[in-house]
Design an enzyme around this catalytic site. Structure first.
Site, PDB file in Angstrom:
ATOM      1  N   TRP A  20       0.842  -1.208   0.000  1.00 41.41           N
ATOM      2  CA  TRP A  20       0.000   0.000   0.000  1.00 41.41           C
ATOM      3  C   TRP A  20       0.872   1.251   0.000  1.00 41.41           C
ATOM      4  O   TRP A  20       0.612   2.218  -0.723  1.00 41.41           O
ATOM      5  CB  TRP A  20      -0.914  -0.043   1.236  1.00 41.41           C
ATOM      6  CG  TRP A  20      -1.923   1.070   1.340  1.00 41.41           C
ATOM      7  CD1 TRP A  20      -2.284   1.960   0.376  1.00 41.41           C
ATOM      8  CD2 TRP A  20      -2.710   1.395   2.491  1.00 41.41           C
ATOM      9  NE1 TRP A  20      -3.250   2.823   0.849  1.00 41.41           N
ATOM     10  CE2 TRP A  20      -3.525   2.497   2.145  1.00 41.41           C
ATOM     11  CE3 TRP A  20      -2.811   0.857   3.772  1.00 41.41           C
ATOM     12  CZ2 TRP A  20      -4.413   3.066   3.055  1.00 41.41           C
ATOM     13  CZ3 TRP A  20      -3.701   1.428   4.671  1.00 41.41           C
ATOM     14  CH2 TRP A  20      -4.488   2.529   4.311  1.00 41.41           C
ATOM     15  N   ASP A  50       1.585  -8.287  -1.478  1.00 38.48           N
ATOM     16  CA  ASP A  50       0.165  -7.954  -1.480  1.00 38.48           C
ATOM     17  C   ASP A  50      -0.020  -6.536  -1.999  1.00 38.48           C
ATOM     18  O   ASP A  50       0.690  -5.612  -1.590  1.00 38.48           O
ATOM     19  CB  ASP A  50      -0.396  -8.057  -0.058  1.00 38.48           C
ATOM     20  CG  ASP A  50      -1.867  -7.683  -0.010  1.00 38.48           C
ATOM     21  OD1 ASP A  50      -2.698  -8.535  -0.353  1.00 38.48           O
ATOM     22  OD2 ASP A  50      -2.172  -6.537   0.351  1.00 38.48           O
ATOM     23  N   TYR A  55      -4.357   1.117  -5.044  1.00 38.22           N
ATOM     24  CA  TYR A  55      -3.182   1.706  -4.412  1.00 38.22           C
ATOM     25  C   TYR A  55      -2.461   2.571  -5.440  1.00 38.22           C
ATOM     26  O   TYR A  55      -1.735   2.082  -6.312  1.00 38.22           O
ATOM     27  CB  TYR A  55      -2.231   0.628  -3.896  1.00 38.22           C
ATOM     28  CG  TYR A  55      -2.763  -0.217  -2.752  1.00 38.22           C
ATOM     29  CD1 TYR A  55      -3.893   0.153  -2.030  1.00 38.22           C
ATOM     30  CD2 TYR A  55      -2.113  -1.397  -2.382  1.00 38.22           C
ATOM     31  CE1 TYR A  55      -4.371  -0.615  -0.980  1.00 38.22           C
ATOM     32  CE2 TYR A  55      -2.582  -2.170  -1.327  1.00 38.22           C
ATOM     33  CZ  TYR A  55      -3.707  -1.785  -0.638  1.00 38.22           C
ATOM     34  OH  TYR A  55      -4.167  -2.566   0.401  1.00 38.22           O
ATOM     35  N   HIS A 122     -12.018  -6.600  -2.071  1.00 39.62           N
ATOM     36  CA  HIS A 122     -11.326  -5.585  -1.284  1.00 39.62           C
ATOM     37  C   HIS A 122     -12.259  -4.926  -0.266  1.00 39.62           C
ATOM     38  O   HIS A 122     -12.851  -3.881  -0.523  1.00 39.62           O
ATOM     39  CB  HIS A 122     -10.716  -4.537  -2.211  1.00 39.62           C
ATOM     40  CG  HIS A 122      -9.675  -3.696  -1.546  1.00 39.62           C
ATOM     41  ND1 HIS A 122      -8.902  -2.777  -2.241  1.00 39.62           N
ATOM     42  CD2 HIS A 122      -9.246  -3.628  -0.258  1.00 39.62           C
ATOM     43  CE1 HIS A 122      -8.072  -2.183  -1.402  1.00 39.62           C
ATOM     44  NE2 HIS A 122      -8.281  -2.676  -0.191  1.00 39.62           N
ATOM     45  N   SER A 153     -10.672  -9.833   1.537  1.00 37.82           N
ATOM     46  CA  SER A 153     -10.054  -8.969   2.540  1.00 37.82           C
ATOM     47  C   SER A 153     -11.205  -8.350   3.327  1.00 37.82           C
ATOM     48  O   SER A 153     -12.117  -7.760   2.735  1.00 37.82           O
ATOM     49  CB  SER A 153      -9.217  -7.874   1.870  1.00 37.82           C
ATOM     50  OG  SER A 153      -8.588  -7.054   2.828  1.00 37.82           O
TER      51      SER A 153
END
Length: 339
Positions: A20, A50, A55, A122, A153
């Site tokens: 991220w 990941d 992002y 997500h 997630s």
């Protein structure tokens, strides 16, 4: 670097790299800094990365694809991405086959691959977990060869418990660290019983568990630790693990005192150089159901230090009790029943 099994995805490094930070929302990060961090991760033995399509609007995926091109082609790394947060509005009905195919195809292009190793929904709205058609759509994308495996997630433990009822879900990514302990009560055991992999994000509570933050720390305007402290942009649990900042600092100080005490005790097998972030990462890894933990950093030295937690001895009973005591005294009332 030790490895663990991540569902049917396969063996992955038990310390991965969360990317991220190299995409967005953590202040300005240059491309050269991002590349150096990813290269440091590989040099440290990390082979699980990941990311997500949002992002930096794909920047994180693109950097990973460029830097890891050879490793991806030779199957030496596993890259997990996420899909769904590009929806506007971000609603359950948007998690349909057409949108997921569109998001997946964009990620395939960003990463430069034909088939994505692992795609995770997500942090979708809770209602998505009650939509079997969404998981049917993911199965279709597997059949088409666009993705190899899929997972989710989640924000809440209950979402994770619901998700693992779907037989195709190979992994659940969840916030789990010394300041967010509820997953250890039920979820980890249930995931292990179903051979579902567990990916632990926000392991250092957005920097609180690095020991590097203070009440005087200033965060850039484009850093989520500035603009999302009250959950104005996304779930507040993603920022400092949902712990009020000043409370988190007190908890980190209390844990740091324990780290100092351990380091000063030559009879303690986990002492002599154990840092606060390593204590935190080791605490997570001491839960057997955890497949991998994904700290993020743009500092190569920090990346290497995080990776080294894999080789540390398990924490002893006194260490575990200290973490439990700090959680109960400072944090539990703020987070335990919320997520």
């Amino acid at each position: 670097m030790n490895h663990r099994t991540l569902g049917n995805v396969g063996a992955v490094s038990e310390v991965g790299y969360g990317s991220w930070q190299i995409g967005s929302d953590w202040g300005d990060v240059s491309e050269s800094e991002a590349v150096a961090a990813v290269e440091a991760a590989r040099d440290a033995g990390i082979d699980f990365f990941d990311t997500a399509d949002v992002y930096g609007d794909g920047r994180s995926e693109q950097i990973l694809g460029d830097v890891l091109e050879r490793d991806i082609a030779s199957d030496d790394v596993t890259v997990a991405t996420k899909a769904g947060r590009r929806l506007d509005p971000h609603v359950a009905d948007g998690y349909d086959e057409a949108n997921l195919r569109r998001f997946v195809d964009r990620s395939r292009e960003n990463l430069g691959v034909e088939t994505l190793d692992l795609v995770q929904l997500h942090c979708p709205p809770t209602d998505v977990y009650y939509r079997p058609e969404t998981f049917d759509a993911l199965e279709t994308l597997v059949d088409e060869g666009r993705i190899a495996r899929y997972g989710v997630s989640v924000e809440r433990v209950e979402e994770g418990l619901k998700a693992i009822a779907y037989p195709g879900v190979e992994s659940v990514q969840i916030i789990f660290n010394p300041l967010r302990q509820r997953p250890a009560e039920l979820f980890l055991d249930e995931a292990a019983a179903r051979d579902v992999g567990v990916i632990c994000r926000v392991p250092l509570a957005s920097g609180l568990l690095t020991g590097a933050l203070s009440r005087d720390t200033e965060f850039a305007g484009d850093d989520h630790r500035n603009y999302n402290r009250e959950g104005d942009a996304f779930d507040v649990g993603e920022t400092f693990a949902g712990v009020p900042y000043e409370v988190g600092l007190d908890a980190a100080d209390a844990l740091a005192e324990r780290v100092d005490a351990v380091a000063a005790d030559p009879t303690d097998a986990t002492g002599d150089g154990l840092s606060l972030p390593q204590l935190s990462l080791r605490w997570i890894l001491d839960h057997d159901a955890v497949s991998t933990v994904i700290p993020g950093s743009t500092t190569p030295a920090h990346v290497r230090s995080n990776a080294a937690a894999s080789e540390l001895a398990p924490l002893d009973e006194a260490d575990r009790e200290a973490v439990a005591d700090v959680y109960d005294e400072f944090v539990r009332e703020h987070v335990h029943q919320r997520w």
